[in-house]
Design a protein around this motif. Structure first.
Motif, mmCIF file in Angstrom:
data_model
loop_
_atom_site.group_PDB
_atom_site.id
_atom_site.type_symbol
_atom_site.label_atom_id
_atom_site.label_comp_id
_atom_site.label_asym_id
_atom_site.label_seq_id
_atom_site.Cartn_x
_atom_site.Cartn_y
_atom_site.Cartn_z
ATOM 1 N N LEU A 84 -5.671 64.231 50.990
ATOM 2 C CA LEU A 84 -4.475 64.321 50.544
ATOM 3 C C LEU A 84 -3.689 65.731 50.435
ATOM 4 O O LEU A 84 -4.435 66.783 49.946
ATOM 5 C CB LEU A 84 -4.736 63.558 48.916
ATOM 6 C CG LEU A 84 -5.373 62.361 49.032
ATOM 7 C CD1 LEU A 84 -5.638 62.037 47.543
ATOM 8 C CD2 LEU A 84 -4.347 61.269 49.492
ATOM 9 N N PRO A 85 -2.237 65.641 50.482
ATOM 10 C CA PRO A 85 -1.769 66.645 50.398
ATOM 11 C C PRO A 85 -1.305 67.516 48.942
ATOM 12 O O PRO A 85 -0.171 67.466 48.468
ATOM 13 C CB PRO A 85 -0.395 66.304 51.055
ATOM 14 C CG PRO A 85 -0.146 64.953 50.535
ATOM 15 C CD PRO A 85 -1.595 64.439 50.754
ATOM 16 N N VAL A 86 -2.444 67.451 48.257
ATOM 17 C CA VAL A 86 -2.387 68.199 46.837
ATOM 18 C C VAL A 86 -3.352 69.328 46.819
ATOM 19 O O VAL A 86 -4.486 69.204 47.625
ATOM 20 C CB VAL A 86 -2.692 67.057 45.792
ATOM 21 C CG1 VAL A 86 -1.500 66.187 45.779
ATOM 22 C CG2 VAL A 86 -3.805 66.335 45.923
ATOM 23 N N LYS A 87 -3.388 70.032 45.909
ATOM 24 C CA LYS A 87 -4.333 71.231 45.761
ATOM 25 C C LYS A 87 -5.479 70.677 45.046
ATOM 26 O O LYS A 87 -5.467 69.683 44.138
ATOM 27 C CB LYS A 87 -3.614 72.365 45.128
ATOM 28 C CG LYS A 87 -2.641 73.084 46.086
ATOM 29 C CD LYS A 87 -2.037 74.321 44.956
ATOM 30 C CE LYS A 87 -0.949 74.802 46.139
ATOM 31 N NZ LYS A 87 -0.461 75.925 45.278
ATOM 32 N N THR A 88 -6.679 71.184 45.080
ATOM 33 C CA THR A 88 -7.900 71.023 44.509
ATOM 34 C C THR A 88 -7.638 70.962 43.158
ATOM 35 O O THR A 88 -7.903 70.072 42.208
ATOM 36 C CB THR A 88 -9.015 71.757 44.747
ATOM 37 O OG1 THR A 88 -9.160 71.903 46.221
ATOM 38 C CG2 THR A 88 -10.199 71.205 44.046
ATOM 39 N N TRP A 89 -7.093 72.042 42.421
ATOM 40 C CA TRP A 89 -6.759 72.135 40.885
ATOM 41 C C TRP A 89 -5.933 70.918 40.454
ATOM 42 O O TRP A 89 -5.918 70.259 39.184
ATOM 43 C CB TRP A 89 -6.134 73.391 40.479
ATOM 44 C CG TRP A 89 -4.860 73.650 40.964
ATOM 45 C CD1 TRP A 89 -4.418 74.296 42.047
ATOM 46 C CD2 TRP A 89 -3.546 73.253 40.345
ATOM 47 N NE1 TRP A 89 -3.123 74.460 42.117
ATOM 48 C CE2 TRP A 89 -2.528 73.899 40.878
ATOM 49 C CE3 TRP A 89 -3.377 72.660 38.978
ATOM 50 C CZ2 TRP A 89 -1.241 73.566 40.680
ATOM 51 C CZ3 TRP A 89 -1.962 72.290 38.685
ATOM 52 C CH2 TRP A 89 -0.946 73.030 39.563
ATOM 53 N N GLU A 90 -5.063 70.348 41.166
ATOM 54 C CA GLU A 90 -4.325 69.450 40.771
ATOM 55 C C GLU A 90 -5.160 67.793 40.697
ATOM 56 O O GLU A 90 -4.826 67.237 39.894
ATOM 57 C CB GLU A 90 -3.156 69.113 41.835
ATOM 58 C CG GLU A 90 -2.275 70.334 41.742
ATOM 59 C CD GLU A 90 -0.903 70.096 42.863
ATOM 60 O OE1 GLU A 90 0.094 70.070 42.414
ATOM 61 O OE2 GLU A 90 -1.229 69.914 43.958
ATOM 62 N N LEU A 91 -5.791 68.000 41.667
ATOM 63 C CA LEU A 91 -6.899 66.688 41.583
ATOM 64 C C LEU A 91 -7.783 66.529 40.412
ATOM 65 O O LEU A 91 -7.859 65.601 39.571
ATOM 66 C CB LEU A 91 -7.892 66.545 42.874
ATOM 67 C CG LEU A 91 -7.165 66.401 44.080
ATOM 68 C CD1 LEU A 91 -8.240 66.709 45.327
ATOM 69 C CD2 LEU A 91 -6.588 65.354 44.401
ATOM 70 N N ILE A 92 -8.139 67.972 39.960
ATOM 71 C CA ILE A 92 -8.873 68.015 38.718
ATOM 72 C C ILE A 92 -8.197 67.663 37.564
ATOM 73 O O ILE A 92 -8.627 67.017 36.434
ATOM 74 C CB ILE A 92 -9.661 69.210 38.648
ATOM 75 C CG1 ILE A 92 -10.466 69.650 39.987
ATOM 76 C CG2 ILE A 92 -10.405 69.345 37.436
ATOM 77 C CD1 ILE A 92 -11.052 71.050 40.201
ATOM 78 N N ILE A 93 -6.943 68.298 37.457
ATOM 79 C CA ILE A 93 -5.996 67.998 36.384
ATOM 80 C C ILE A 93 -5.691 66.727 36.269
ATOM 81 O O ILE A 93 -5.826 66.156 35.141
ATOM 82 C CB ILE A 93 -4.686 68.840 36.506
ATOM 83 C CG1 ILE A 93 -4.898 70.431 36.369
ATOM 84 C CG2 ILE A 93 -3.748 68.402 35.486
ATOM 85 C CD1 ILE A 93 -5.526 70.576 34.868
ATOM 86 N N SER A 94 -5.548 65.843 37.282
ATOM 87 C CA SER A 94 -4.954 64.506 37.177
ATOM 88 C C SER A 94 -6.221 63.537 36.420
ATOM 89 O O SER A 94 -6.117 62.664 35.760
ATOM 90 C CB SER A 94 -4.717 64.072 38.465
ATOM 91 O OG SER A 94 -5.585 63.951 39.333
ATOM 92 N N LYS A 95 -7.434 64.054 36.915
ATOM 93 C CA LYS A 95 -8.681 63.271 36.554
ATOM 94 C C LYS A 95 -8.776 63.547 35.068
ATOM 95 O O LYS A 95 -9.164 62.833 34.409
ATOM 96 C CB LYS A 95 -9.810 63.530 37.367
ATOM 97 C CG LYS A 95 -9.644 63.037 38.789
ATOM 98 C CD LYS A 95 -11.176 63.190 39.304
ATOM 99 C CE LYS A 95 -11.113 62.119 40.570
ATOM 100 N NZ LYS A 95 -10.924 60.612 40.157
ATOM 101 N N LEU A 96 -8.576 64.927 34.495
ATOM 102 C CA LEU A 96 -8.782 65.315 33.401
ATOM 103 C C LEU A 96 -7.990 64.782 32.359
ATOM 104 O O LEU A 96 -8.534 64.127 31.336
ATOM 105 C CB LEU A 96 -8.800 67.087 33.182
ATOM 106 C CG LEU A 96 -8.712 67.511 31.703
ATOM 107 C CD1 LEU A 96 -10.123 67.145 31.211
ATOM 108 C CD2 LEU A 96 -8.414 69.001 31.973
ATOM 109 N N ILE A 97 -6.480 64.775 32.412
ATOM 110 C CA ILE A 97 -5.610 64.051 31.709
ATOM 111 C C ILE A 97 -5.838 62.561 31.816
ATOM 112 O O ILE A 97 -5.699 61.915 30.446
ATOM 113 C CB ILE A 97 -4.098 64.317 32.441
ATOM 114 C CG1 ILE A 97 -3.717 65.551 32.426
ATOM 115 C CG2 ILE A 97 -3.108 63.482 31.354
ATOM 116 C CD1 ILE A 97 -2.560 65.903 33.112
ATOM 117 N N ALA A 98 -6.155 61.725 32.681
ATOM 118 C CA ALA A 98 -6.529 60.393 32.586
ATOM 119 C C ALA A 98 -7.832 60.358 31.708
ATOM 120 O O ALA A 98 -7.745 59.280 30.900
ATOM 121 C CB ALA A 98 -6.676 59.742 33.798
#
Length: 232
Positions: A84-98
């Motif tokens: 996916l065209p997103v950075k790793t930290w963005e993936l972690i943040i999205s999961k953390l917020i959810a």
């Protein structure tokens, strides 16, 4: 893309936790019904199930959060995730917020059902309580708002620390492909002890130490996912 990831994560977790939320509300209503029907024996059984479901909501929320994190990054699904065209930290943040959203939702729903039962079954609890809203001063409102904000922030920081230590533990555990589960548990206890020692040595405000620990666990997770991940 980050918004789409967040929405997808919300839908996926919600589908798994919805039966528990529905059961929590259902048994609270059943307790009320059996109380009205004056059936204390059956009411005691529904109250027991209500308590068990509250525990199940807390436990299963952590299970779902952990399983989602593992499957998205370390299973075969990880190959798709990292394209996916997103950075790793963005993936972690999205999961953390959810994850934070559902951890807070579970706590709020639990409090709401318990409060509903106490107020409706025992109305005398509020019989002698007075609410002199007309005498509340601006300073009182400010203090109330400050305490409420501190409670919300403290709860979110506690949940964030718990979730991020799980993320970091799973990531560390996966470095050992043959004993990943054992290493993940060992990492969890090691990080937990580290957190206690870190808080003791720092001796700062709870919110400050929690924020720093969240940063440390986040950095560990992001580093492993970015530089040490091996899906082969």
């Amino acid at each position: 893309m980050l918004i789409h990831l967040f929405k997808y994560e919300i839908k996926s977790i919600f589908r798994q936790l919805l039966p528990f939320y529905a059961a929590l509300i259902l048994f609270a209503l059943l307790e009320k019904v059996f109380y009205i029907m004056q059936m204390p024996t059956i009411m005691s059984f529904t109250a027991l199930f209500h308590v068990l479901i509250i525990a199940a909501v807390m436990v299963f929320t952590l299970v779902v959060i952990t399983r989602r994190f593992y499957s998205n990054f370390f299973s075969n699904e990880g190959y798709l995730t990292f394209t996916l065209p997103v950075k790793t930290w963005e993936l972690i943040i999205s999961k953390l917020i959810a994850a934070l959203l559902f951890a807070f939702t579970g706590m709020l729903l639990t409090f709401a059902t318990v409060f509903f039962l106490f107020v409706t079954i025992n109305p005398d609890l509020l019989a002698g309580v007075q609410f002199p809203f007309s005498t509340i001063t601006p300073d009182d409102m400010l203090n109330l708002t400050t305490h409420f904000a501190a409670f919300i922030y403290g709860t979110l920081m506690y949940d964030a620390t718990a979730i991020l230590i799980i993320y970091a533990s799973v990531s560390i555990g996966h470095l050992s492909r043959e004993h990943s589960i054992f290493c993940a548990f060992a990492a969890f206890f090691g990080l937990f002890i580290f957190g206690q020692i870190f808080s003791f040595i720092l001796g700062a405000n709870y919110y400050v130490t929690s924020l720093l620990l969240c940063g440390i666990f986040f950095i560990i997770t992001n580093y492993i996912l970015s530089h040490r991940l091996n899906l082969a």
